[in-house]
Design an enzyme around this catalytic site. Sequence first.
Site: not given
Ligand code: HPA
Length: 233
Positions: A21, A25, A44, A88-91, A181-182, A204-205, A218
């Site tokens: 994202g 990174r 951008r 995609r590599i994300g959290s 979200m993607e 991540s949470d 992270r």
């Molecule tokens: N919500 C949405 N997107 C996220 C979250 C979350 O709690 N944690 C990491 N990406």
Amino acid sequence: MSTPHNNAQPGDFAETVLMPGDPLRAKYIADTYLTDVKQVNGVRNMFGYTGYYKGKKVSVMGSGMGMPSIGIYCHELYAFYGVEKIIRIGSCGAYQPQCKLFDIIIAQGACTNANWAHQYGLPGTFSAIASFDLLNKAYNVAKEKGFTTHVGNILSSDIFYNDQPEVWKKWADMGCLAVEMESYALYSTAAHLKKQALCILTVSDSLVSHEETTAEQRQTGFNQMMEVALELA
Ligand code: HPA
């Protein structure tokens, strides 16, 4: 040639693009893992780089946050730059108790609360799924490396700060492992353009335990995911 959001030239991108994202990174990946690196996009500050990993050409570029953002960048990469595979590599935030902080989640499919697929004019609901070939490879690499890995459905949400704080439990009850979200936009765009896509996520949470990771932690989780993604190039 360039697009409204990308000033790379034809041939600047490899067939495979890794997409975190955060564009910084992308810079970190290029600096840490790739050789013979060239910056190919700077519009951008959505930095894109192409280099080599174990002798294979690979690119990495930021996607930004949310489906509108990744939808723009992945469409242009697939449609105008000859890109075949986007990883995609994300959290993500965990929806299930067995998904612990730093575990890897591979999104086999993505649900959404967004209107993304409306544009295709389908007489029903589109199920956005990963490329099985990429998923299978990623799962085997993650297992070989000993990373705790879950494969399943996720939610791609349009909303981070939800006014209904308990509504996520409905998705959890349907078996969704996590929220980000993607992915729904990426998988749908890949399907529409006959390309391949995969999303690899690090927890991540947790919405279950309310635990969170620090920015430093992270980075470590991110490195594990990177090691998996780079093997798919
Ligand atoms: N919500 C949405 N997107 C996220 C979250 C979350 O709690 N944690 C990491 N990406």
